[in-house]
Motif scaffolding. Structure first.
Motif, mmCIF file in Angstrom:
data_model
loop_
_atom_site.group_PDB
_atom_site.id
_atom_site.type_symbol
_atom_site.label_atom_id
_atom_site.label_comp_id
_atom_site.label_asym_id
_atom_site.label_seq_id
_atom_site.Cartn_x
_atom_site.Cartn_y
_atom_site.Cartn_z
ATOM 1 N N PHE A 103 0.780 -1.238 0.000
ATOM 2 C CA PHE A 103 0.000 0.000 0.000
ATOM 3 C C PHE A 103 0.813 1.289 0.000
ATOM 4 O O PHE A 103 0.243 2.365 -0.159
ATOM 5 C CB PHE A 103 -0.961 -0.007 1.197
ATOM 6 N N ILE A 104 2.117 1.224 0.203
ATOM 7 C CA ILE A 104 2.927 2.442 0.097
ATOM 8 C C ILE A 104 3.345 2.627 -1.352
ATOM 9 O O ILE A 104 4.013 1.767 -1.934
ATOM 10 C CB ILE A 104 4.165 2.366 1.013
ATOM 11 N N PRO A 105 2.970 3.741 -1.970
ATOM 12 C CA PRO A 105 3.258 3.926 -3.406
ATOM 13 C C PRO A 105 4.725 4.226 -3.684
ATOM 14 O O PRO A 105 5.404 4.867 -2.881
ATOM 15 C CB PRO A 105 2.374 5.119 -3.783
ATOM 16 N N VAL A 106 5.188 3.740 -4.813
ATOM 17 C CA VAL A 106 6.550 3.992 -5.294
ATOM 18 C C VAL A 106 6.457 4.952 -6.465
ATOM 19 O O VAL A 106 5.676 4.723 -7.396
ATOM 20 C CB VAL A 106 7.228 2.676 -5.730
ATOM 21 N N PRO A 107 7.220 6.052 -6.443
ATOM 22 C CA PRO A 107 7.163 7.010 -7.557
ATOM 23 C C PRO A 107 7.373 6.330 -8.914
ATOM 24 O O PRO A 107 8.341 5.607 -9.118
ATOM 25 C CB PRO A 107 8.311 7.983 -7.246
ATOM 26 N N GLY A 108 6.427 6.561 -9.816
ATOM 27 C CA GLY A 108 6.519 5.996 -11.155
ATOM 28 C C GLY A 108 5.919 4.612 -11.289
ATOM 29 O O GLY A 108 5.749 4.117 -12.408
#
Length: 391
Positions: free
Chosen positions: A189-194
């Motif tokens: 659930f933690i987003p990664v840039p791109g």
């Protein structure tokens, strides 16, 4: 190593768990055997015979490319699991704890003493891991790989031991589940840039992103390191599984045969739980996913239960001697085969002439056998002279 008898009747099956478990050294040696030449032996036998079973075994001697699990993927976590099992025994030996005492009950001054020794061990393993990675080649900071197998073992073992020293068994179990659940939630659930959230690819996973962001030097796979920062956290849970096992066996709550039964049932439950979790959080060694911890933890527990049954309970010990040689000097032989000693050149020097006398199709197999023999002879010399690398 002395053995009173080679076999015991079921009625005589008693284990003195205050002493060192022979099965631990044997299982550690069995685990390391595949690193020091066992895998090449299987590959050579598969090439020579062409038997389907050998070809299948040969395929098991490779790491999975990404998701999934082979036998070779289990070697590293099994070693960490074994380190966890040994911790309650080493603490009991040093501190005089009985089978029913718990480490968290030790006085604060004693805990600080233990932690100081454990911290020293962790730092040595991190350093040795960097040496294996080529630290003394002096290729520059940016070309130095700081993460390593030995480093992860040291760090995960240290923090698993830290939890073991400061919390009751119930709270240790809470830590175990919080670590695995927290890692799954973070990765999902933690987003990664791109890439967004929940990407479990090599480049898009949160674990890989944090390595690129925070891990100094060179990464193993440019965009990802299998011994990276975030994935070391669930490795602590692998160490805790070993600690739980060591505490259980050492407590003598049940007779040895019943203990083996319970361990095998627990192993099966862990495997099933890992396979069920695999549906939403894939079994993946490189990411050391929570499902991987459970699935491989189950296999590790099963391996230990079988070795414990055969060696410490039934008393069949003589066959273990080659594995004991490896297991009692496991770190030393690992450092040696990872480039510090050229065993292949030594084997070629002493046995190369004999190998050239056999038909060509047997040559590769005999080369591998000769290397393993040289390694075992060296380990035997160290064993007989009581020379062990203790970290």
């Amino acid at each position: 190593m002395t053995t009173k008898t080679n076999r015991s009747s079921p009625a005589d099956m008693q284990v003195n768990t205050s002493q060192r478990l022979v099965s631990l050294d044997a299982l550690r040696g069995f685990d390391m055997f595949w690193i020091i030449g066992g895998e090449h032996l299987i590959h050579a036998l598969a090439e020579l015979t062409g038997w389907p079973v050998m070809i299948w075994l040969s395929a098991q001697m490779h790491h999975t490319v990404w998701n999934g699990c082979t036998f070779y993927d289990m070697i590293f976590p099994l070693f960490l699991f074994i380190s966890g099992v040994s911790l309650p025994y080493s603490l009991g030996k040093k501190m005089g704890l009985s089978g029913v005492d718990y480490a968290y009950q030790l006085p604060a001054t004693v805990k600080r003493q233990i932690l100081k020794a454990n911290l020293r061990r962790m730092l040595i393993l991190v350093f040795l891991g960097m040496v294996v990675n080529g630290l003394f080649k002096f290729n520059g900071y940016e070309n130095t790989r700081f993460a390593s197998v030995l480093g992860r073992i040291g760090i995960a073992w240290f923090f698993a031991g830290l939890i073991h020293l400061h919390f009751s068994l119930r709270k240790q179990l809470v830590w175990f589940f919080v670590i695995l659940t927290g890692y799954w939630l973070a990765m999902s659930f933690i987003p990664v840039p791109g890439f967004g959230a929940g990407d479990m690819s090599m480049e898009g996973s949160l674990e890989s992103y944090i390595d690129r962001l925070l891990l100094p030097g060179r990464l193993h796979s440019k965009v990802h390191d299998p011994e990276g920062i975030l994935s070391t956290i669930p490795a602590v849970a692998t160490g805790l599984l070993g600690i739980f096992t060591g505490v259980f066996v050492r407590s003598k709550t049940f007779d040895p045969l019943k203990s083996v039964y319970f361990m095998l049932m627990a192993a099966l439950a862990l495997m099933v739980a890992g396979l069920l979790w695999d549906g939403i959080f894939p079994i993946n060694k490189r990411l050391w996913t929570s499902s991987f911890v459970l699935f491989v933890g189950g296999w590790s527990l099963a391996f230990f239960a079988v070795f414990y049954l055969i060696i410490d309970v039934a008393g069949w010990k003589r066959w273990t001697f080659p594995f004991i040689l490896i297991g009692t000097n496991s770190i030393l032989i690992y450092l040696a085969v990872e480039g510090m000693i050229g065993f292949d050149h030594t084997a070629q020097f002493f046995l190369g002439g004999l190998i050239r006398l056999v038909p060509d199709r047997f040559e590769e197999l005999l080369k591998i056998v000769s290397v393993i023999l040289v390694e075992l002879l060296g380990l035997y010399f160290l064993y007989k002279n009581k020379i062990f690398l203790k970290v």
